[in-house]
Motif scaffolding. Structure first.
Motif, PDB file in Angstrom:
ATOM      1  N   VAL A  36       5.061  21.389  -5.440  1.00 57.99           N
ATOM      2  CA  VAL A  36       5.905  21.313  -6.642  1.00 57.99           C
ATOM      3  C   VAL A  36       5.286  20.452  -7.729  1.00 57.99           C
ATOM      4  N   TYR A  37       4.750  19.291  -7.353  1.00 62.13           N
ATOM      5  CA  TYR A  37       4.398  18.270  -8.346  1.00 62.13           C
ATOM      6  C   TYR A  37       2.901  18.090  -8.609  1.00 62.13           C
ATOM      7  N   GLU A  38       2.056  18.731  -7.818  1.00 64.47           N
ATOM      8  CA  GLU A  38       0.622  18.570  -8.044  1.00 64.47           C
ATOM      9  C   GLU A  38       0.249  19.101  -9.430  1.00 64.47           C
ATOM     10  N   GLY A  39      -0.556  18.357 -10.137  1.00 67.49           N
ATOM     11  CA  GLY A  39      -0.953  18.761 -11.479  1.00 67.49           C
ATOM     12  C   GLY A  39      -0.239  17.997 -12.577  1.00 67.49           C
ATOM     13  N   LEU A  40       0.824  17.249 -12.211  1.00 72.88           N
ATOM     14  CA  LEU A  40       1.511  16.401 -13.184  1.00 72.88           C
ATOM     15  C   LEU A  40       0.883  15.010 -13.154  1.00 72.88           C
ATOM     16  N   ASN A  41       0.403  14.541 -14.299  1.00 72.76           N
ATOM     17  CA  ASN A  41      -0.264  13.236 -14.344  1.00 72.76           C
ATOM     18  C   ASN A  41       0.659  12.086 -13.959  1.00 72.76           C
ATOM     19  N   ALA A  42       1.961  12.276 -14.167  1.00 75.34           N
ATOM     20  CA  ALA A  42       2.921  11.207 -13.883  1.00 75.34           C
ATOM     21  C   ALA A  42       3.264  11.101 -12.400  1.00 75.34           C
ATOM     22  N   VAL A  43       2.724  12.009 -11.578  1.00 78.23           N
ATOM     23  CA  VAL A  43       2.931  11.947 -10.131  1.00 78.23           C
ATOM     24  C   VAL A  43       1.573  11.761  -9.460  1.00 78.23           C
ATOM     25  N   LYS A  44       1.340  10.579  -8.947  1.00 76.27           N
ATOM     26  CA  LYS A  44       0.084  10.255  -8.276  1.00 76.27           C
ATOM     27  C   LYS A  44       0.239  10.543  -6.780  1.00 76.27           C
ATOM     28  N   LEU A  45      -0.549  11.468  -6.275  1.00 80.93           N
ATOM     29  CA  LEU A  45      -0.449  11.863  -4.877  1.00 80.93           C
ATOM     30  C   LEU A  45      -1.536  11.200  -4.041  1.00 80.93           C
ATOM     31  N   VAL A  46      -1.116  10.613  -2.933  1.00 80.84           N
ATOM     32  CA  VAL A  46      -1.992   9.831  -2.065  1.00 80.84           C
ATOM     33  C   VAL A  46      -2.049  10.483  -0.687  1.00 80.84           C
ATOM     34  N   LYS A  47      -3.208  10.440  -0.056  1.00 87.20           N
ATOM     35  CA  LYS A  47      -3.342  10.961   1.310  1.00 87.20           C
ATOM     36  C   LYS A  47      -2.320  10.290   2.215  1.00 87.20           C
ATOM     37  N   GLU A  48      -1.624  11.096   3.001  1.00 85.87           N
ATOM     38  CA  GLU A  48      -0.564  10.570   3.854  1.00 85.87           C
ATOM     39  C   GLU A  48      -1.093   9.486   4.801  1.00 85.87           C
ATOM     40  N   GLY A  49      -0.426   8.347   4.787  1.00 82.32           N
ATOM     41  CA  GLY A  49      -0.792   7.239   5.659  1.00 82.32           C
ATOM     42  C   GLY A  49      -1.832   6.285   5.108  1.00 82.32           C
ATOM     43  N   ASP A  50      -2.410   6.597   3.939  1.00 81.91           N
ATOM     44  CA  ASP A  50      -3.442   5.737   3.349  1.00 81.91           C
ATOM     45  C   ASP A  50      -2.771   4.639   2.527  1.00 81.91           C
ATOM     46  N   LEU A  51      -2.414   3.553   3.191  1.00 76.53           N
ATOM     47  CA  LEU A  51      -1.680   2.467   2.540  1.00 76.53           C
ATOM     48  C   LEU A  51      -2.532   1.752   1.497  1.00 76.53           C
ATOM     49  N   ALA A  52      -3.836   1.644   1.745  1.00 84.07           N
ATOM     50  CA  ALA A  52      -4.728   0.974   0.800  1.00 84.07           C
ATOM     51  C   ALA A  52      -4.783   1.731  -0.521  1.00 84.07           C
ATOM     52  N   GLN A  53      -4.884   3.063  -0.451  1.00 81.30           N
ATOM     53  CA  GLN A  53      -4.906   3.863  -1.670  1.00 81.30           C
ATOM     54  C   GLN A  53      -3.560   3.806  -2.383  1.00 81.30           C
ATOM     55  N   PHE A  54      -2.489   3.746  -1.609  1.00 80.89           N
ATOM     56  CA  PHE A  54      -1.153   3.650  -2.189  1.00 80.89           C
ATOM     57  C   PHE A  54      -1.040   2.368  -3.019  1.00 80.89           C
ATOM     58  N   ARG A  55      -1.511   1.262  -2.439  1.00 83.91           N
ATOM     59  CA  ARG A  55      -1.476  -0.015  -3.170  1.00 83.91           C
ATOM     60  C   ARG A  55      -2.349   0.046  -4.418  1.00 83.91           C
ATOM     61  N   GLN A  56      -3.497   0.707  -4.291  1.00 80.38           N
ATOM     62  CA  GLN A  56      -4.412   0.831  -5.426  1.00 80.38           C
ATOM     63  C   GLN A  56      -3.743   1.567  -6.588  1.00 80.38           C
ATOM     64  N   GLU A  57      -3.002   2.630  -6.286  1.00 74.60           N
ATOM     65  CA  GLU A  57      -2.310   3.390  -7.331  1.00 74.60           C
ATOM     66  C   GLU A  57      -1.191   2.562  -7.963  1.00 74.60           C
ATOM     67  N   ILE A  58      -0.517   1.748  -7.156  1.00 77.53           N
ATOM     68  CA  ILE A  58       0.520   0.854  -7.690  1.00 77.53           C
ATOM     69  C   ILE A  58      -0.089  -0.116  -8.689  1.00 77.53           C
ATOM     70  N   ARG A  59      -1.214  -0.723  -8.315  1.00 79.49           N
ATOM     71  CA  ARG A  59      -1.872  -1.701  -9.195  1.00 79.49           C
ATOM     72  C   ARG A  59      -2.359  -1.042 -10.481  1.00 79.49           C
ATOM     73  N   LYS A  60      -2.834   0.204 -10.379  1.00 82.05           N
ATOM     74  CA  LYS A  60      -3.295   0.920 -11.574  1.00 82.05           C
ATOM     75  C   LYS A  60      -2.156   1.099 -12.578  1.00 82.05           C
ATOM     76  N   ILE A  61      -0.967   1.433 -12.064  1.00 84.07           N
ATOM     77  CA  ILE A  61       0.196   1.604 -12.943  1.00 84.07           C
ATOM     78  C   ILE A  61       0.539   0.286 -13.635  1.00 84.07           C
ATOM     79  N   TYR A  62       0.533  -0.806 -12.871  1.00 76.89           N
ATOM     80  CA  TYR A  62       0.867  -2.114 -13.436  1.00 76.89           C
ATOM     81  C   TYR A  62      -0.168  -2.572 -14.466  1.00 76.89           C
ATOM     82  N   ASP A  63      -1.413  -2.232 -14.227  1.00 74.64           N
ATOM     83  CA  ASP A  63      -2.498  -2.673 -15.122  1.00 74.64           C
ATOM     84  C   ASP A  63      -2.710  -1.731 -16.310  1.00 74.64           C
ATOM     85  N   MET A  64      -1.996  -0.657 -16.367  1.00 72.52           N
ATOM     86  CA  MET A  64      -2.178   0.353 -17.412  1.00 72.52           C
ATOM     87  C   MET A  64      -1.757  -0.183 -18.783  1.00 72.52           C
ATOM     88  N   PRO A  65      -2.601  -0.007 -19.811  1.00 73.65           N
ATOM     89  CA  PRO A  65      -2.209  -0.409 -21.172  1.00 73.65           C
ATOM     90  C   PRO A  65      -0.940   0.332 -21.596  1.00 73.65           C
TER      91      PRO A  65
END
Length: 248
Positions: free
Chosen positions: A180-209
């Protein structure tokens, strides 16, 4: 192990009943709101299956709460169960900066899950319980990001409502959500179970201008998607057309 129990063993009797009904000839067709059923469940190849598009919608009034300003916290809301990733949230957040707060809303699936959650909850995770619709809308619309490590979903209304409220989403790349949501920039999809990548995407959102963040939640493709899914009448009419095809 508990997550395995609630997501597989509890669903087995329902699956067995589906097989029984299809084999008996009592079920002639089935529709889904995301990925094709016959690809997931081989036993459904014996009947007609289709994917409804649009398969879900949100209340248009949610759009009125966009662009009301963001606060420095993340949010999660859903049925609070292992299959929705509520216990995984704590593992993710334990290694997120202490000054970044996570607000969790919803009702626990059972007391055992609630006890595990409360026992392992970091200080920067706040649990509000089951809240009113007005409160939920207010909290989600002001959140920086929705974190949604769900393991089992089809067309997630939680993600759809969050996007309507102007809040980007980080979720696992599971079939239902991806379809449903792949291709929408506002939905960041992470490999299931990859907690490190999940945290990385969270930090990217917080650091975004600010400008980049605003462009993310006001993307043209996102608005087209929201328009397509902003009418329950359109969903109902689409379902009616699909039913007519089957009947005819």
């Amino acid at each position: 192990m508990y997550a395995f129990y609630v997501t597989f063993l509890r669903s087995y009797p329902r699956r067995r009943k589906w097989v029984e009904l299809i084999n008996s000839g009592k079920v002639k067709f089935a529709f889904s709101v995301s990925e094709p059923l016959a690809e997931i469940y081989p036993f459904m190849r014996k009947i007609y299956t289709g994917v409804l598009k649009p398969g879900n919608a949100f209340d248009k009034k949610l759009l009125d709460f966009r662009d009301k300003g963001k606060e420095d916290y993340s949010v999660f809301y859903a049925r609070l169960s292992p299959s929705k990733g509520v216990l995984e949230l704590l593992k993710i957040w334990r290694k997120i900066d202490e000054n970044k707060k996570l607000i969790v809303m919803g009702k626990f699936s059972d007391k055992k899950v609630e006890k595990l959650f409360m026992k392992n909850k970091p200080k920067n995770v706040e649990y509000l319980g089951f809240v009113s619709q007005d409160k939920l809308i207010d909290v989600v619309s002001k959140a920086k990001v929705l974190v949604y490590p769900s393991h089992f979903d089809s067309f997630s209304l939680v993600i759809l409502e969050s996007l309507a409220l102007g809040t980007p989403v980080i979720a696992y790349k599971i079939p239902g959500i991806r379809s449903v949501y792949e291709g929408l920039n506002a939905v960041k999809l992470v490999k299931e179970g990859d907690l490190a990548q999940f945290r990385q995407e969270i930090r990217k959102i917080y650091d975004m201008p600010t400008k980049e963040y605003e462009d993310l939640i006001n993307d043209k493709k996102l608005w087209e998607f929201l328009y397509e899914h902003s009418s329950w009448e359109k969903v109902a009419l689409n379902e009616l057309e699909e039913l007519k095809k089957v009947v005819n």
